[in-house]
Design a protein around this motif. Structure first.
Motif, PDB file in Angstrom:
ATOM      1  N   GLY A  99       4.927  46.023 -52.391  1.00  0.00           N
ATOM      2  CA  GLY A  99       4.180  46.505 -51.178  1.00  0.00           C
ATOM      3  C   GLY A  99       4.848  45.841 -49.845  1.00  0.00           C
ATOM      4  O   GLY A  99       4.386  46.432 -48.658  1.00  0.00           O
ATOM      5  N   GLU A 100       5.560  45.008 -50.080  1.00  0.00           N
ATOM      6  CA  GLU A 100       6.309  44.231 -48.896  1.00  0.00           C
ATOM      7  C   GLU A 100       7.070  45.258 -47.971  1.00  0.00           C
ATOM      8  O   GLU A 100       7.063  45.305 -46.819  1.00  0.00           O
ATOM      9  CB  GLU A 100       7.523  43.250 -49.403  1.00  0.00           C
ATOM     10  CG  GLU A 100       7.967  42.349 -48.422  1.00  0.00           C
ATOM     11  CD  GLU A 100       8.907  41.311 -48.792  1.00  0.00           C
ATOM     12  OE1 GLU A 100       9.188  40.320 -47.744  1.00  0.00           O
ATOM     13  OE2 GLU A 100       9.053  41.188 -49.846  1.00  0.00           O
ATOM     14  N   THR A 101       7.703  46.326 -48.706  1.00  0.00           N
ATOM     15  CA  THR A 101       8.157  47.520 -47.707  1.00  0.00           C
ATOM     16  C   THR A 101       7.282  48.150 -46.947  1.00  0.00           C
ATOM     17  O   THR A 101       7.764  48.885 -45.990  1.00  0.00           O
ATOM     18  CB  THR A 101       9.223  48.204 -48.611  1.00  0.00           C
ATOM     19  OG1 THR A 101       8.115  48.918 -49.608  1.00  0.00           O
ATOM     20  CG2 THR A 101      10.228  47.510 -49.394  1.00  0.00           C
ATOM     21  N   GLN A 102       6.215  48.015 -47.134  1.00  0.00           N
ATOM     22  CA  GLN A 102       4.816  48.569 -46.570  1.00  0.00           C
ATOM     23  C   GLN A 102       4.324  48.035 -45.380  1.00  0.00           C
ATOM     24  O   GLN A 102       3.319  48.248 -44.856  1.00  0.00           O
ATOM     25  CB  GLN A 102       3.898  49.437 -47.406  1.00  0.00           C
ATOM     26  CG  GLN A 102       4.607  50.423 -48.703  1.00  0.00           C
ATOM     27  CD  GLN A 102       5.455  51.308 -48.075  1.00  0.00           C
ATOM     28  OE1 GLN A 102       4.965  51.995 -47.134  1.00  0.00           O
ATOM     29  NE2 GLN A 102       6.608  51.459 -48.701  1.00  0.00           N
ATOM     30  N   LEU A 103       4.629  46.767 -45.309  1.00  0.00           N
ATOM     31  CA  LEU A 103       3.900  45.780 -44.513  1.00  0.00           C
ATOM     32  C   LEU A 103       3.604  46.218 -42.949  1.00  0.00           C
ATOM     33  O   LEU A 103       2.653  46.047 -42.389  1.00  0.00           O
ATOM     34  CB  LEU A 103       4.443  44.249 -44.521  1.00  0.00           C
ATOM     35  CG  LEU A 103       3.934  43.625 -45.931  1.00  0.00           C
ATOM     36  CD1 LEU A 103       4.647  42.203 -45.907  1.00  0.00           C
ATOM     37  CD2 LEU A 103       2.462  43.363 -45.907  1.00  0.00           C
ATOM     38  N   VAL A 117      -2.974  42.256 -45.092  1.00  0.00           N
ATOM     39  CA  VAL A 117      -1.662  42.099 -44.631  1.00  0.00           C
ATOM     40  C   VAL A 117      -0.826  41.166 -45.404  1.00  0.00           C
ATOM     41  O   VAL A 117      -0.765  39.732 -45.008  1.00  0.00           O
ATOM     42  CB  VAL A 117      -1.695  41.592 -43.134  1.00  0.00           C
ATOM     43  CG1 VAL A 117      -0.182  41.534 -42.276  1.00  0.00           C
ATOM     44  CG2 VAL A 117      -2.581  42.310 -42.003  1.00  0.00           C
ATOM     45  N   SER A 118      -0.713  41.509 -46.581  1.00  0.00           N
ATOM     46  CA  SER A 118       0.026  40.749 -47.519  1.00  0.00           C
ATOM     47  C   SER A 118       0.834  41.755 -48.436  1.00  0.00           C
ATOM     48  O   SER A 118       0.221  42.862 -48.694  1.00  0.00           O
ATOM     49  CB  SER A 118      -1.067  39.915 -48.418  1.00  0.00           C
ATOM     50  OG  SER A 118      -0.540  39.561 -49.406  1.00  0.00           O
ATOM     51  N   ALA A 119       2.134  41.418 -48.647  1.00  0.00           N
ATOM     52  CA  ALA A 119       2.770  42.145 -49.849  1.00  0.00           C
ATOM     53  C   ALA A 119       2.195  42.548 -50.961  1.00  0.00           C
ATOM     54  O   ALA A 119       2.316  43.545 -51.977  1.00  0.00           O
ATOM     55  CB  ALA A 119       4.150  41.801 -50.179  1.00  0.00           C
ATOM     56  N   ALA A 124      -1.410  47.395 -49.409  1.00  0.00           N
ATOM     57  CA  ALA A 124       0.082  47.442 -49.561  1.00  0.00           C
ATOM     58  C   ALA A 124       0.325  48.327 -50.897  1.00  0.00           C
ATOM     59  O   ALA A 124       1.453  49.118 -50.906  1.00  0.00           O
ATOM     60  CB  ALA A 124       0.515  46.352 -49.665  1.00  0.00           C
ATOM     61  N   LYS A 125      -0.197  47.849 -51.950  1.00  0.00           N
ATOM     62  CA  LYS A 125       0.309  48.610 -53.331  1.00  0.00           C
ATOM     63  C   LYS A 125       0.060  49.976 -52.963  1.00  0.00           C
ATOM     64  O   LYS A 125       0.758  50.991 -53.574  1.00  0.00           O
ATOM     65  CB  LYS A 125      -0.305  48.040 -54.325  1.00  0.00           C
ATOM     66  CG  LYS A 125       0.197  46.801 -54.544  1.00  0.00           C
ATOM     67  CD  LYS A 125      -0.716  45.941 -55.867  1.00  0.00           C
ATOM     68  CE  LYS A 125       0.057  44.550 -56.032  1.00  0.00           C
ATOM     69  NZ  LYS A 125      -0.924  43.522 -56.025  1.00  0.00           N
ATOM     70  N   LEU A 126      -1.222  50.486 -52.633  1.00  0.00           N
ATOM     71  CA  LEU A 126      -1.511  51.798 -52.332  1.00  0.00           C
ATOM     72  C   LEU A 126      -0.445  52.611 -51.745  1.00  0.00           C
ATOM     73  O   LEU A 126      -0.071  53.709 -51.958  1.00  0.00           O
ATOM     74  CB  LEU A 126      -2.989  51.898 -51.525  1.00  0.00           C
ATOM     75  CG  LEU A 126      -3.746  53.210 -51.507  1.00  0.00           C
ATOM     76  CD1 LEU A 126      -5.101  53.005 -51.240  1.00  0.00           C
ATOM     77  CD2 LEU A 126      -3.053  53.871 -50.122  1.00  0.00           C
ATOM     78  N   LEU A 127      -0.012  52.060 -50.389  1.00  0.00           N
ATOM     79  CA  LEU A 127       0.869  52.716 -49.782  1.00  0.00           C
ATOM     80  C   LEU A 127       2.325  52.837 -50.141  1.00  0.00           C
ATOM     81  O   LEU A 127       2.872  53.835 -50.075  1.00  0.00           O
ATOM     82  CB  LEU A 127       1.057  51.941 -48.418  1.00  0.00           C
ATOM     83  CG  LEU A 127      -0.428  51.954 -47.377  1.00  0.00           C
ATOM     84  CD1 LEU A 127       0.047  51.050 -46.227  1.00  0.00           C
ATOM     85  CD2 LEU A 127      -0.549  53.184 -47.140  1.00  0.00           C
ATOM     86  N   ASN A 329       9.091  34.020 -49.758  1.00  0.00           N
ATOM     87  CA  ASN A 329      10.292  33.619 -49.990  1.00  0.00           C
ATOM     88  C   ASN A 329      10.508  31.932 -50.366  1.00  0.00           C
ATOM     89  O   ASN A 329      11.536  31.467 -50.343  1.00  0.00           O
ATOM     90  CB  ASN A 329      11.165  33.687 -48.848  1.00  0.00           C
ATOM     91  CG  ASN A 329      11.243  35.325 -48.717  1.00  0.00           C
ATOM     92  OD1 ASN A 329      11.682  35.857 -49.630  1.00  0.00           O
ATOM     93  ND2 ASN A 329      11.261  35.527 -47.252  1.00  0.00           N
ATOM     94  N   LEU A 330       9.156  31.393 -50.420  1.00  0.00           N
ATOM     95  CA  LEU A 330       9.284  29.961 -50.867  1.00  0.00           C
ATOM     96  C   LEU A 330       9.895  29.550 -52.064  1.00  0.00           C
ATOM     97  O   LEU A 330       9.607  30.238 -53.201  1.00  0.00           O
ATOM     98  CB  LEU A 330       7.821  29.160 -50.995  1.00  0.00           C
ATOM     99  CG  LEU A 330       7.820  27.744 -51.049  1.00  0.00           C
ATOM    100  CD1 LEU A 330       8.371  27.007 -49.724  1.00  0.00           C
ATOM    101  CD2 LEU A 330       6.204  27.332 -51.305  1.00  0.00           C
TER     102      LEU A 330
END
Length: 420
Positions: A99-103, A117-119, A124-127, A329-330
Motif C-alpha cells: 500500500g506504500e504506492t497508494q500513500l 497514513v501508513s503503508a 492503503a491496502k484497500l486502495l 526503510n529502517l
C-alpha cells in the motif's frame, strides 16, 4: 446430572497458527485446541481449513454447550471478496507494505497524521487492491476476523470497531468520517458494530455438522493484541500489556486518547477508557532466526539479568519498523556479533527490552496515563530472565498475564465480559 453450563468459544488467528479455547460462565477452560501453519500462499483456504479443524477438535460434549463464538485476527489483515464471500485476491497480511504506492492517495483524502497514513493500514491496502483488481462491480472489503466469522454465520460485510480503526472508521464518533465518501464509491465498506456484539446465529449447516445449538450466536470479534489484553487481567488506567510474540506489541490503558501516525501510535476504544499503543517489528521472530526454542531456554538461564549488555542492536527480520520509530526503510542492526552465543542472545534480549521501554516512554510523553505495571502475553512471557531485564528498563513490576492466550480473551468477549 447432565452438565448444562453454557460455554463461550474464543478463536485466535495469529501469524503462525490458530487456537481455540472454550470457557464456562466462571471463566474455567473446558477445552482447547491449536494448529500451527507456515504456508505463505493460499492463505484464505488455509485459514478456512484451520477454522473447521479447530471446531472439530473441541469435544462434541463441549460444542453442544457453546452459546457464543467470537474470533480475533491480526490487525489490518484484509481480503477483497465477491458477493458470495469468495476472496478475489490473496489476503494482504498485517505487515504487507504494498500500500506504500497508494500513500499519496491516502494523504489526499485523510487528515494529516491519521492512523491510516501508513503503508500497512487497511485503507492503503484497500486502495492497492482496488487498483490491482479494477473490479467491474463493488466488492466487499473484509478483515481476517470478519471473513472467518462470515464462514460461520454467512452474513457478509460486518466488522467491529477495533478491526475498522486502520480502515479509517472514527472510533470517537462511531461512524465513517465524511472524508471516506470517495472510498465507499470503490468498495462495500463493512457495517461496524461494537466488539462482542451478537451478529447472527451459526448457520444451520455449521450447527448440524459440529453439534452447536441452533441458538449459538457468533459475536463480532477483535484484533489479536486486544484479545491478549482482555485475557491478561489488566483493568485500571496505567496498567499495560506487552505481547511478546513474533512481534512486540504494547497496549497501555489510559484515560487520555493518543494518536500519532508519524510515530506509529494509535488508540482503541475500550469502554470509557482508551487502549493506547503501537506495534514494533522486533520480537520473537528475530530470536528464532538465530536460536532454537531449546537454545533460548538453556542460554537465557545463564544470563545475569541485572547485568546490562554493552551491545546496542535494533533486531529486525527485514528492513522496516512501525513503532516506536516509524520508518519503512529502517535497517536491522545486529552487529557486532560476539563469538559466544550467550553474549549475542543477551544483547538481543536487552535491545528488545530497550525498545519496549522507549515505546512506553513515548506513549507517556504524548499524554497517556503514567505506567504502573506491565502484564506480559505471548511466548516471551515464559522467559523469567528476560522479564527481569525488562523490569529494569521499565522501572515498574512485570507480571504474568492471568491468561496468556488471545483465544481466552476472545472467549471472554463472546461471553460479554470483554470491556469494549
Amino acid at each position: 446430572m447432565r452438565e448444562t453450563t453454557h460455554c463461550s468459544l474464543g478463536i485466535d488467528f495469529g501469524t503462525s497458527g490458530a487456537r481455540a479455547i472454550a470457557i464456562n460462565n466462571a471463566g474455567d477452560i473446558q477445552a482447547q485446541a491449536n494448529f500451527n501453519f507456515s504456508q505463505s500462499t493460499g492463505l484464505a483456504g488455509l485459514w478456512q481449513n484451520t477454522l473447521f479443524e479447530l471446531l472439530g477438535a473441541i469435544p462434541r460434549e463441549v460444542r453442544r454447550r457453546v452459546g457464543a463464538i467470537a474470533i480475533n485476527g491480526t490487525s489490518s489483515t484484509v481480503l477483497m471478496c465477491d458477493d458470495n464471500g469468495n476472496p478475489l485476491f490473496e489476503p494482504l497480511l498485517y505487515n504487507d507494505a504494498r500500500g506504500e504506492t497508494q500513500l499519496e492517495q491516502v494523504r489526499a483524502i485523510a487528515p494529516s497524521n491519521h492512523t491510516v497514513v501508513s503503508a500497512t493500514s487497511s485503507l492503503a491496502k484497500l486502495l492497492w487492491l482496488n487498483q490491482e483488481l479494477q473490479p467491474t462491480s463493488k466488492p466487499y472489503l473484509m478483515h481476517q476476523a470478519d471473513w472467518l466469522g462470515f464462514l460461520l454465520h454467512q452474513q457478509l460485510g460486518v466488522t467491529d470497531y477495533h478491526n475498522a480503526l486502520k480502515l479509517g472508521y472514527d472510533i470517537g464518533d462511531l461512524r465513517y468520517p465524511d472524508w471516506m465518501e470517495s472510498v465507499s464509491a470503490l468498495v462495500r465498506l463493512p457495517r461496524v458494530v461494537a466488539p462482542g456484539s451478537a451478529i447472527a446465529s451459526v448457520s444451520p449447516a455449521i450447527a448440524t455438522q459440529y453439534g452447536f445449538p441452533e441458538t449459538c450466536l457468533v459475536h463480532a470479534g477483535t484484533t489479536d493484541s486486544i484479545a491478549a489484553f482482555l485475557a491478561s487481567g489488566a483493568q485500571f488506567p496505567g496498567e499495560a500489556v506487552t505481547s511478546l510474540g513474533s512481534t512486540l506489541v504494547l497496549k497501555l490503558l489510559s484515560k487520555v486518547r493518543v494518536d500519532d501516525a508519524r510515530r506509529g501510535i494509535y488508540s482503541h476504544r475500550l469502554g470509557d477508557l482508551w487502549l493506547v499503543g503501537g506495534a514494533s517489528n522486533t520480537g520473537g521472530a528475530v530470536l528464532r532466526q538465530f536460536f532454537t526454542h531449546e537454545e533460548l531456554q538453556h542460554l537465557s538461564q545463564q544470563i545475569n539479568p541485572d547485568e546490562q549488555s554493552p551491545l546496542d542492536y535494533y533486531p529486525l527480520v527485514k528492513p522496516g519498523e512501525r513503532f516506536p520509530i516509524n520508518d519503512p526503510n529502517l535497517l536491522p542492526r545486529l552487529e557486532p556479533r560476539p563469538d559466544r552465543p550467550i553474549e549475542f542472545l543477551h544483547g538481543l534480549l536487552e535491545s528488545i527490552a530497550r525498545i519496549e521501554a522507549t515505546g512506553y516512554k513515548l506513549l507517556q510523553a504524548l499524554g497517556a496515563t503514567p505506567l504502573t505495571q506491565v502484564y506480559t502475553a505471548g511466548g516471551g512471557a515464559k522467559n523469567t530472565v528476560w522479564s527481569q531485564m525488562r523490569s529494569r528498563h521499565l522501572g515498574v513490576p512485570i507480571l504474568p498475564s492471568a491468561h496468556t492466550e488471545a483465544a481466552y480473551g476472545t472467549a471472554l468477549l463472546a461471553m460479554g465480559r470483554g470491556r469494549c
